[in-house]
Structures are given as C-alpha cells and as structure tokens.
Scaffold this active site. Sequence first.
Site, mmCIF file in Angstrom:
data_model
loop_
_atom_site.group_PDB
_atom_site.id
_atom_site.type_symbol
_atom_site.label_atom_id
_atom_site.label_comp_id
_atom_site.label_asym_id
_atom_site.label_seq_id
_atom_site.Cartn_x
_atom_site.Cartn_y
_atom_site.Cartn_z
ATOM 1 N N SER A 1 7.231 -8.787 3.402
ATOM 2 C CA SER A 1 8.059 -8.225 3.545
ATOM 3 C C SER A 1 9.475 -8.498 3.751
ATOM 4 C CB SER A 1 8.351 -6.549 3.116
ATOM 5 O OG SER A 1 9.904 -5.913 3.342
ATOM 6 N N HIS B 1 8.387 -8.579 -1.273
ATOM 7 C CA HIS B 1 8.825 -7.241 -1.504
ATOM 8 C C HIS B 1 10.527 -8.171 -1.941
ATOM 9 C CE1 HIS B 1 6.649 -4.172 0.854
ATOM 10 N NE2 HIS B 1 6.381 -4.127 -0.044
ATOM 11 N N ASP C 1 3.185 -0.695 3.697
ATOM 12 C CA ASP C 1 3.238 -1.523 2.477
ATOM 13 C C ASP C 1 2.011 -2.356 2.945
ATOM 14 O OD1 ASP C 1 2.101 -1.273 -0.007
ATOM 15 O OD2 ASP C 1 4.051 -3.084 0.032
#
Length: 361
Positions: free
Chosen positions: A180, A207, A304
């Site tokens: 991310s 992401h 996540d």
Amino acid sequence: MSVAAGTTRAVVVDDSRFMRTLITKLLEDGGIDVVADAEDGVAAVDVVAEHDPDVVTMDIEMPRKNGIEAVEEIMSTHPTPVLMLSAHAEENADVTFEALDRGAVDFVTKPGGEVTSEMPRVKRELVDKVRSAAAVDLTARERTAAPTQVTRTPSAAGPAGGAVAPGSLPDGGTVIIGASTGGPNVVEEVLTGLPREAGLRILVVQHMPEGFTGRFAKRLDGRCGYEVREAQDGERIGPGQARVAPGGSHLFVDDDRADRLRLRLRGGDRLHGVKPAIDHTMSSAADVVRGPLTTVLLTGMGRDGVDGMGAVKRAGGATIAQDERTSAIFGMPKRAIEAGHTDEVLPAHGVAEGILHTLRS
C-alpha cells in the site's frame, strides 16, 4: 513526523482557487486541520517551511514551479510527506510516478469539481490518504540501500533459513506481493531482484486507483526481467510472467492447471476500504495453487493482507513481511507479524533473496 499526538495538519497546494477551497472543505469536514494553502510550487516551498505541516497535498501542473519540482525542493530543504493529487488520465500517470521517484509518498485521484453522489466516497478516500501519508516515515527510504549482508530475522511464527547460495535458483513457484502506501518503489525493487530464470508466476496487489495500475505494470515491465501486464479476467499466466491487480477490481486465483494460473477479476464491495484487496488474492491462491507458494506483505497502513497471509500459512505456504526499519508505514506487516502469520521479517532489499530461499526450500 508523528501524527499520533493530535490532529493532522495539512497544507493544500493547487493553482485553482476553487480546487483549493474544495479540497480544504473536504479535509476539514474529515477532521484534518488545513493550516495554509499555496497557489503554485514556489509559494508551496515557502509555506511548508513556515508552517511545518504533517502533510502536503500537491497538484502537478502549476505555473512558476510545478508539483514535481516543488516536491524535490521540499524534500531537500524541509522534508515533509507529500501526497500528489493526480488527474485521472494516462498522461498524468507518468508524471505521478516521477513525483514518487522524487520523494512524494503517495497519490490520490484529484476530486472533480461537480457535486455528485460520489462525493462522500471521494472525501473518505482523500482524508484516509492524507492521514496515511502524514504517518509515513520519510527516513525509511534512506535505509533501503542494501548493506553488505542481509540479516534474516525469524518471526515468532518460525525460524529463518540460511542465505540462498550464489547461482542457486528455485525451480518455479508462485509469488504474491501485497503493498500500500510507500509500496510502488519497494515492489519495483523486489521484482528487479527476482531473476526470470527462476520461472516464477508473480501477482502484485498494490493499492492504487483505477487508471494507474496499467501504467504501473508497464513501468515494472520495463525495469525487471518478467513480462508484467495489468491482469485481465480469465487469462492464464505461466512461468516468467507477472500481473498487477487492476485498480477498481478484486483479483482472484481461480485455477492452477498445467503450470498456469487462471485469473478472475470481480467487482463487489471494497474490503478494508480498498479495491483491489490483498486478502482476496492471497486467500484464493491458498485454496488452489499447486506447488510452492510465497506471499509477501510490504509497507502500508491498515490490515489488508493479514487474513490472506494466515490462509497461505495454514495451507503450507511461506510468508514474508517487510521490516519496520525500511517500511514507510509499518502497519500491514506489523499486524501480520503480531497475528503470527509470518515466517520471516526482512528489509526491503532482502525480500527478493528471501522469496528465492523460501521457494527453493
């Protein structure tokens, strides 16, 4: 710069007065304290030095000094996390990634001027990105230069093995990399460290907004030995190929037959506030992948990938987390480690070697 002690303080930079007003309102409605704004890169450098904010939102195209030039000067004179606001267009993807190379920590799609039903989602995404960017450890990038020897750190979940012998490569295997905030440059470093001769099948879940993942894949394709493309629904990939999960879709591994993975793209709700979600890709791979499977969780805020790594570990796969010292944000990796889902904790420059070791073992 820490944001734990109080409200996140931001500076908004954009050459449009309307856009500065809109972004300021969205941020302040979300609890962000906008302490100042600036109409171009020259003013931005001065305002950042004067107000010492936690984070800067930066437009790209501006008079006198553009966003990329402003980022570079801010990082050299008054290092501050910068979040780029990029228009949703192919030509802007290239300059956005250049801004990341110059020191920006992340980017978000610039909100449109019209008020629509999408505005609450846009506000939530912008506020989350600003808070995440403000939490970035800017010194982590300086610590990614590889030392003479990588220290392999076992997690509480299991022991670390020895270093991969020179010239020794695994005979294939599947690798899933999740990242991310702060991830694009680390993902690139990991992929460039994986020789194509190893015959790996690689999936990357970064992401990133829709419209940028395709350009990210092209960027990786030109910088590593693997054939990197944005994933397509129903395609099969084999050894020597890598795919990037498209922004706006969840990527699932549907089948593993004749040494080829079949991929599926699905819509549906966001998971942990993101789409694509790392958890979906890792968990589906744990169910169907044959042969060696290694999953890697890199820098990023939130959780996540934690459950996905747990599924892979229970299925007998290997799991690696990036260490705190080289993580821009030690969020996702930390939570995976605390959950007992990681076999090894490695610095960014040691992850590629760690992957080869786990697959060979």
